[in-house]
Motif scaffolding. Structure first.
Motif: not given
Length: 178
Positions: A123-150
């Motif tokens: 509904d474009n006539l209402r405000p929008t709550l954007v609530d993302f729970n994001i799982d991601f992976l970052v790597c260098k010499e090892i890989c580390i899973p991450g999570n962010a709740k935004l």
């Protein structure tokens, strides 16, 4: 006394909307990679589809993955089920770089990356709550899973103003072939 409160109330009504546009969420994640949501506009501009950005800030030498990462890794996964007024999302994936991690060829990003995300609103006539729970992976010499709740709220409105993030979101939209 009553006049004093009226003046304060009128001042709040005039200036509060200018102080509270949907600009950005707080940074969340892990030490190796911080994420936040950014909005190019101050409100939804009465549109059924709007685009925001998921911004990654990666520590030196750390990388994260493209939608099809190659021989190793996995792409970010966004759960938006706790959002309000969002029917569907579509991630735009900027063109990745090729690199090798632990001897495996893979595709992804380093330093700073913004993933433009198209939000289809219910509904474009209402405000929008954007609530993302994001799982991601970052790597260098090892890989580390991450999570962010935004999360943040995109107000309903028209005549949206551009925010300080509009140019960076547009830049990464232009780098997204899909």
């Amino acid at each position: 006394m009553f006049k004093k409160y009226n003046i304060i109330l009128i001042g709040l009504l005039i200036f509060l909307p200018k102080l509270c546009p949907a600009l950005e969420s707080s940074w969340e994640g892990i030490k190796e990679s911080q994420l936040r949501l950014i909005s190019p506009l101050s409100n939804n501009n009465e549109k059924n589809q709007i685009t925001i950005g998921v911004e990654y800030k990666l520590q030196e030498g750390w990388k994260t993955y493209w939608k099809s990462p190659g021989e190793g890794g996995f792409p970010q996964r966004i759960d938006f089920s706790q959002s309000n007024n969002i029917q569907n999302i579509e991630i735009n994936w900027p063109s990745p770089s090729q690199f090798s991690i632990l001897g495996l060829k893979t595709l992804g990003y380093e330093n700073k990356i913004v993933f433009p995300v198209n939000l289809k609103l219910k509904d474009n006539l209402r405000p929008t709550l954007v609530d993302f729970n994001i799982d991601f992976l970052v790597c260098k010499e090892i890989c580390i899973p991450g999570n962010a709740k935004l999360n943040f709220i995109i107000p309903y409105g028209h005549n949206a103003q551009l925010t300080e993030h509009s140019h960076v979101v547009e830049k990464f939209i232009s780098l997204s072939p899909n």
